[in-house]
Design a protein around this motif. Structure first.
Motif, PDB file in Angstrom:
ATOM      1  N   ALA A  38      -9.701   9.813 -15.663  1.00  0.00           N
ATOM      2  CA  ALA A  38      -9.367   8.780 -14.683  1.00  0.00           C
ATOM      3  C   ALA A  38     -10.533   8.639 -13.711  1.00  0.00           C
ATOM      4  O   ALA A  38     -11.237   9.618 -13.411  1.00  0.00           O
ATOM      5  N   GLU A  39     -10.760   7.438 -13.217  1.00  0.00           N
ATOM      6  CA  GLU A  39     -11.955   7.194 -12.404  1.00  0.00           C
ATOM      7  C   GLU A  39     -11.883   7.841 -11.029  1.00  0.00           C
ATOM      8  O   GLU A  39     -12.897   8.257 -10.472  1.00  0.00           O
ATOM      9  N   GLY A  40     -10.716   7.927 -10.450  1.00  0.00           N
ATOM     10  CA  GLY A  40     -10.579   8.501  -9.112  1.00  0.00           C
ATOM     11  C   GLY A  40      -9.331   7.963  -8.442  1.00  0.00           C
ATOM     12  O   GLY A  40      -8.546   7.227  -9.036  1.00  0.00           O
ATOM     13  N   ARG A  41      -9.156   8.330  -7.201  1.00  0.00           N
ATOM     14  CA  ARG A  41      -8.006   7.843  -6.447  1.00  0.00           C
ATOM     15  C   ARG A  41      -8.430   7.522  -5.021  1.00  0.00           C
ATOM     16  O   ARG A  41      -9.533   7.875  -4.585  1.00  0.00           O
ATOM     17  N   VAL A  42      -7.518   6.863  -4.312  1.00  0.00           N
ATOM     18  CA  VAL A  42      -7.812   6.402  -2.962  1.00  0.00           C
ATOM     19  C   VAL A  42      -6.668   6.776  -2.039  1.00  0.00           C
ATOM     20  O   VAL A  42      -5.487   6.655  -2.409  1.00  0.00           O
ATOM     21  N   VAL A  43      -7.017   7.228  -0.859  1.00  0.00           N
ATOM     22  CA  VAL A  43      -6.042   7.481   0.204  1.00  0.00           C
ATOM     23  C   VAL A  43      -6.288   6.447   1.303  1.00  0.00           C
ATOM     24  O   VAL A  43      -7.434   6.200   1.695  1.00  0.00           O
ATOM     25  N   SER A  66       1.191  -0.358  -6.578  1.00  0.00           N
ATOM     26  CA  SER A  66       1.228  -1.818  -6.702  1.00  0.00           C
ATOM     27  C   SER A  66       0.123  -2.462  -5.878  1.00  0.00           C
ATOM     28  O   SER A  66       0.286  -3.537  -5.325  1.00  0.00           O
ATOM     29  N   MET A  67      -0.979  -1.774  -5.840  1.00  0.00           N
ATOM     30  CA  MET A  67      -2.151  -2.211  -5.084  1.00  0.00           C
ATOM     31  C   MET A  67      -3.382  -1.707  -5.816  1.00  0.00           C
ATOM     32  O   MET A  67      -3.330  -0.668  -6.493  1.00  0.00           O
ATOM     33  N   VAL A  70      14.026  -8.163  -1.987  1.00  0.00           N
ATOM     34  CA  VAL A  70      13.579  -7.959  -3.367  1.00  0.00           C
ATOM     35  C   VAL A  70      12.799  -6.662  -3.523  1.00  0.00           C
ATOM     36  O   VAL A  70      12.982  -5.919  -4.492  1.00  0.00           O
ATOM     37  N   ASN A  71      11.924  -6.360  -2.582  1.00  0.00           N
ATOM     38  CA  ASN A  71      10.986  -5.244  -2.752  1.00  0.00           C
ATOM     39  C   ASN A  71      11.121  -4.123  -1.728  1.00  0.00           C
ATOM     40  O   ASN A  71      10.273  -3.224  -1.676  1.00  0.00           O
ATOM     41  N   ASP A  72      12.136  -4.182  -0.900  1.00  0.00           N
ATOM     42  CA  ASP A  72      12.433  -3.078   0.029  1.00  0.00           C
ATOM     43  C   ASP A  72      11.303  -2.797   1.007  1.00  0.00           C
ATOM     44  O   ASP A  72      11.118  -1.663   1.449  1.00  0.00           O
ATOM     45  N   HIS A  73      10.529  -3.815   1.335  1.00  0.00           N
ATOM     46  CA  HIS A  73       9.526  -3.657   2.384  1.00  0.00           C
ATOM     47  C   HIS A  73       9.206  -5.025   2.960  1.00  0.00           C
ATOM     48  O   HIS A  73       9.511  -6.068   2.361  1.00  0.00           O
ATOM     49  N   ASN A  74       8.616  -5.018   4.137  1.00  0.00           N
ATOM     50  CA  ASN A  74       8.198  -6.274   4.769  1.00  0.00           C
ATOM     51  C   ASN A  74       6.755  -6.153   5.222  1.00  0.00           C
ATOM     52  O   ASN A  74       6.417  -6.347   6.383  1.00  0.00           O
ATOM     53  N   LEU A  75       5.885  -5.835   4.250  1.00  0.00           N
ATOM     54  CA  LEU A  75       4.455  -5.667   4.505  1.00  0.00           C
ATOM     55  C   LEU A  75       3.723  -6.895   3.986  1.00  0.00           C
ATOM     56  O   LEU A  75       3.956  -7.340   2.857  1.00  0.00           O
ATOM     57  N   TYR A  76       2.807  -7.421   4.794  1.00  0.00           N
ATOM     58  CA  TYR A  76       2.191  -8.715   4.503  1.00  0.00           C
ATOM     59  C   TYR A  76       0.665  -8.618   4.542  1.00  0.00           C
ATOM     60  O   TYR A  76       0.102  -7.602   4.911  1.00  0.00           O
ATOM     61  N   LEU A  77       0.028  -9.721   4.184  1.00  0.00           N
ATOM     62  CA  LEU A  77      -1.418  -9.907   4.057  1.00  0.00           C
ATOM     63  C   LEU A  77      -1.927  -9.261   2.771  1.00  0.00           C
ATOM     64  O   LEU A  77      -1.202  -8.565   2.069  1.00  0.00           O
ATOM     65  N   HIS A  78      -3.202  -9.500   2.481  1.00  0.00           N
ATOM     66  CA  HIS A  78      -3.755  -9.092   1.194  1.00  0.00           C
ATOM     67  C   HIS A  78      -3.760  -7.587   0.987  1.00  0.00           C
ATOM     68  O   HIS A  78      -3.780  -7.115  -0.146  1.00  0.00           O
ATOM     69  N   ASP A  79      -3.752  -6.816   2.084  1.00  0.00           N
ATOM     70  CA  ASP A  79      -3.803  -5.366   1.974  1.00  0.00           C
ATOM     71  C   ASP A  79      -2.559  -4.683   2.527  1.00  0.00           C
ATOM     72  O   ASP A  79      -2.522  -3.463   2.632  1.00  0.00           O
ATOM     73  N   GLY A  80      -1.540  -5.464   2.862  1.00  0.00           N
ATOM     74  CA  GLY A  80      -0.293  -4.887   3.334  1.00  0.00           C
ATOM     75  C   GLY A  80      -0.358  -4.260   4.706  1.00  0.00           C
ATOM     76  O   GLY A  80       0.536  -3.499   5.079  1.00  0.00           O
ATOM     77  N   ARG A  81      -1.364  -4.585   5.494  1.00  0.00           N
ATOM     78  CA  ARG A  81      -1.506  -3.956   6.811  1.00  0.00           C
ATOM     79  C   ARG A  81      -0.459  -4.427   7.804  1.00  0.00           C
ATOM     80  O   ARG A  81      -0.109  -3.689   8.734  1.00  0.00           O
ATOM     81  N   ALA A  82       0.014  -5.667   7.658  1.00  0.00           N
ATOM     82  CA  ALA A  82       0.960  -6.232   8.621  1.00  0.00           C
ATOM     83  C   ALA A  82       2.372  -5.770   8.291  1.00  0.00           C
ATOM     84  O   ALA A  82       2.852  -5.935   7.174  1.00  0.00           O
ATOM     85  N   ARG A  83       3.047  -5.184   9.283  1.00  0.00           N
ATOM     86  CA  ARG A  83       4.390  -4.641   9.087  1.00  0.00           C
ATOM     87  C   ARG A  83       5.481  -5.624   9.466  1.00  0.00           C
ATOM     88  O   ARG A  83       6.666  -5.272   9.459  1.00  0.00           O
ATOM     89  N   PRO A  93       0.835  -1.196   0.000  1.00  0.00           N
ATOM     90  CA  PRO A  93       0.000   0.000   0.000  1.00  0.00           C
ATOM     91  C   PRO A  93       0.873   1.251   0.000  1.00  0.00           C
ATOM     92  O   PRO A  93       2.076   1.172   0.292  1.00  0.00           O
ATOM     93  N   PRO A  94       0.311   2.403  -0.332  1.00  0.00           N
ATOM     94  CA  PRO A  94       1.083   3.647  -0.252  1.00  0.00           C
ATOM     95  C   PRO A  94       1.585   3.882   1.165  1.00  0.00           C
ATOM     96  O   PRO A  94       0.918   3.553   2.150  1.00  0.00           O
ATOM     97  N   LEU A  95       2.763   4.468   1.271  1.00  0.00           N
ATOM     98  CA  LEU A  95       3.347   4.732   2.585  1.00  0.00           C
ATOM     99  C   LEU A  95       2.952   6.094   3.141  1.00  0.00           C
ATOM    100  O   LEU A  95       3.223   6.397   4.308  1.00  0.00           O
ATOM    101  N   SER A  96       2.322   6.924   2.303  1.00  0.00           N
ATOM    102  CA  SER A  96       1.857   8.231   2.763  1.00  0.00           C
ATOM    103  C   SER A  96       0.639   8.631   1.952  1.00  0.00           C
ATOM    104  O   SER A  96       0.344   8.043   0.895  1.00  0.00           O
ATOM    105  N   ALA A  97      -0.071   9.656   2.432  1.00  0.00           N
ATOM    106  CA  ALA A  97      -1.279  10.116   1.738  1.00  0.00           C
ATOM    107  C   ALA A  97      -0.948  10.713   0.383  1.00  0.00           C
ATOM    108  O   ALA A  97      -1.805  10.773  -0.509  1.00  0.00           O
ATOM    109  N   ASP A  98       0.291  11.160   0.187  1.00  0.00           N
ATOM    110  CA  ASP A  98       0.680  11.799  -1.065  1.00  0.00           C
ATOM    111  C   ASP A  98       1.157  10.790  -2.110  1.00  0.00           C
ATOM    112  O   ASP A  98       1.302  11.138  -3.283  1.00  0.00           O
TER     113      ASP A  98
END
Length: 470
Positions: free
Chosen positions: A158-163, A122-123, A419-432, A112-117
């Motif tokens: 474009a349809e829209g965006r999500v924060v 990739s989600m 490989v991807n410079d993060h360790n975020l897990y689960l279907h929505d990346g909530r787990a750090r 998921p995005p790491l900030s609101a901006d």
């Protein structure tokens, strides 16, 4: 290392009692034969940033050209039509990414995005409303279709965006050590075609890693069905069941294997669906542009082919499918480390292996001897399981309900950060972390999660070391 040495080491780690070292003769902590070869004969020995991007070690000569052509089309950007690059034009009209690798960077895992901006790179967010489409799948949201498209070609909205917004919730292990979990919520902004339907169903999905997909496709259907226990007849609290999804090639429902809810039956279907849904590229399996009824500019936009031909022809789709079938699985690391072995035993004792089945054997996959009759260690049953209310998206997907998710393969999870410079897990990346991923488990995995909470800090560390070796 002798059993005595192992017991002394485990005693120092506080694991001896959990693993039965009081009866030293019963201790048999050693790697199983071939356990380090996660992908059988396809396994590669690489722990670097490109560990997920290598061809199967045993790739056949006749597949090398297809693999490298597929690699090119997986990684290079598509462009707006009309263009001189006729083999790669037809982007959109609306889209989530310009290339497959835009979501699966280095053939790895999204986040998921790491900030609101930060845009959602990739989600994506699946959308639907209650009911079913013509094939029994999710019914698309009337104005925005089956997923929100944040980008569009020139002249199309474009349809829209999500924060993504996060709320922390505190907890603690049985030994008093504190932890915090973060819960996501999604704010839709700049919607171009009015508000979403009042009864819209939303499902966030990060892009999964691409390794070993051909091996999963080669697992016999009978093997997968043999792991199912939909009525929990054995009384262990785990009741995985298959999802049957629409197969556009066979023209009927088939056993789902791929996707977060096992809603794709094969890799060719999965790849064609991703080209269509994520990049806006038509194929013989998805021949019509992805333009919901209110989006007139989308429907009027030029296509990247003659009116009678798809933008991705069957030959190129075949090459991309060869590529995705033959991406290799990296070998296990530290398989004979005493702490890793102790963690493996805890993984089994907690019952994690009831869903994350360690070892299976592939059958015959026509035309792909590299993938056939391989003993592999994917740590999945490819079934969907009730994961409880905390992880539920409330959105049915064919026969998978709003609380069910496919058991994701665990091979490669120890290399996500490399490989991807993060360790975020689960279907929505909530787990750090892997620990947070376990703590979010519920439903059929609730007993295993509760047992994890009861472990000592040393035991938790051993279990996490084992997972990190996969």
């Amino acid at each position: 290392m002798t059993p005595s040495d192992i017991c002394l080491r485990l005693t120092g780690l506080g694991l001896a009692l959990a693993l039965g070292c009081v009866a030293e003769a019963e201790l048999e902590l050693e790697p199983e034969p071939g356990e380090e070869l996660a992908g059988g004969g396809t396994t590669v020995f690489d722990q670097g940033t490109h560990a997920f991007s290598l061809s199967a070690r045993n790739i056949a000569d006749e597949h090398e050209t297809g693999f490298y052509v597929g690699n090119s089309f997986f990684n290079k950007n598509w462009v707006t039509a009309p263009a001189s690059t006729t083999a790669r034009d037809g982007l959109g009209p609306t889209f989530n990414a310009r290339s497959c690798s835009g979501c699966h960077f280095r053939d790895g895992r999204g986040r998921p995005p790491l900030s609101a901006d930060e845009p959602m790179l990739s989600m994506l967010l699946r959308l639907s409303v209650p009911g079913e489409d013509a094939h029994g799948g999710p019914k698309p949201e009337p104005s925005y279709g089956d997923q929100l498209q944040p980008y569009a070609v020139e002249g199309v909205a474009a349809e829209g965006r999500v924060v993504v917004e996060w709320v922390e919730q505190a907890g603690e292990y049985a030994d008093g050590e504190a932890y915090s979990l973060r819960r996501p919520s999604y704010v839709f902004m700049d919607l171009a075609f009015g508000e979403l339907a009042a009864d819209v169903l939303i499902s966030p999905r990060v892009a999964p890693q691409m390794i070993g997909l051909g091996l999963l496709e080669a697992i016999p259907e009978a093997t997968i069905l043999g792991l199912a226990d939909p009525d929990d007849d054995d009384g262990d609290g785990v009741s995985g069941r298959p999802n049957y999804a629409w197969d556009p090639i066979g023209g009927e429902l088939g056993l789902g294997r791929f996707g977060w809810k096992a809603n794709q039956v094969g890799l060719r279907q999965q790849n064609a669906g991703a080209f269509f849904g994520d990049i806006g590229i038509t194929s013989s399996l998805n021949p019509d542009e992805n333009c919901p009824p209110p989006q007139a500019e989308c429907a009027a936009a030029p296509t990247g082919s003659e009116a009678s031909a798809p933008e991705l022809d069957d030959e190129l789709l075949d090459h991309v499918t060869t590529y995705t079938r033959l991406l290799a699985v990296p070998a296990r690391r530290e398989v004979d480390d005493p702490e890793v072995l102790a963690g493996r035993e805890l993984f089994r004792q907690l019952g994690c292996d009831r869903c994350h089945v360690p070892r299976v054997q592939t059958g015959e996959l026509a035309g792909f001897p590299e993938l056939s009759n391989q003993v592999i260690w994917p740590y999945t049953d490819l079934l969907v399981h009730d994961m409880g209310p905390e992880l539920a998206d409330g959105r049915p997907d064919f026969e998978a309900d709003g609380r069910e998710w496919r058991t994701p393969p665990l091979w490669g999870i120890g290399l996500f950060e490399v490989v991807n410079d993060h360790n975020l897990y689960l279907h929505d990346g909530r787990a750090r972390s892997l620990a947070e991923a376990i703590l979010w488990h519920g439903g059929e995995a609730e007993a295993a999660r509760d047992a994890f909470v009861e472990l000592s800090a040393e035991q938790r560390q051993a279990l996490l070391r084992f997972l990190g070796s996969l």
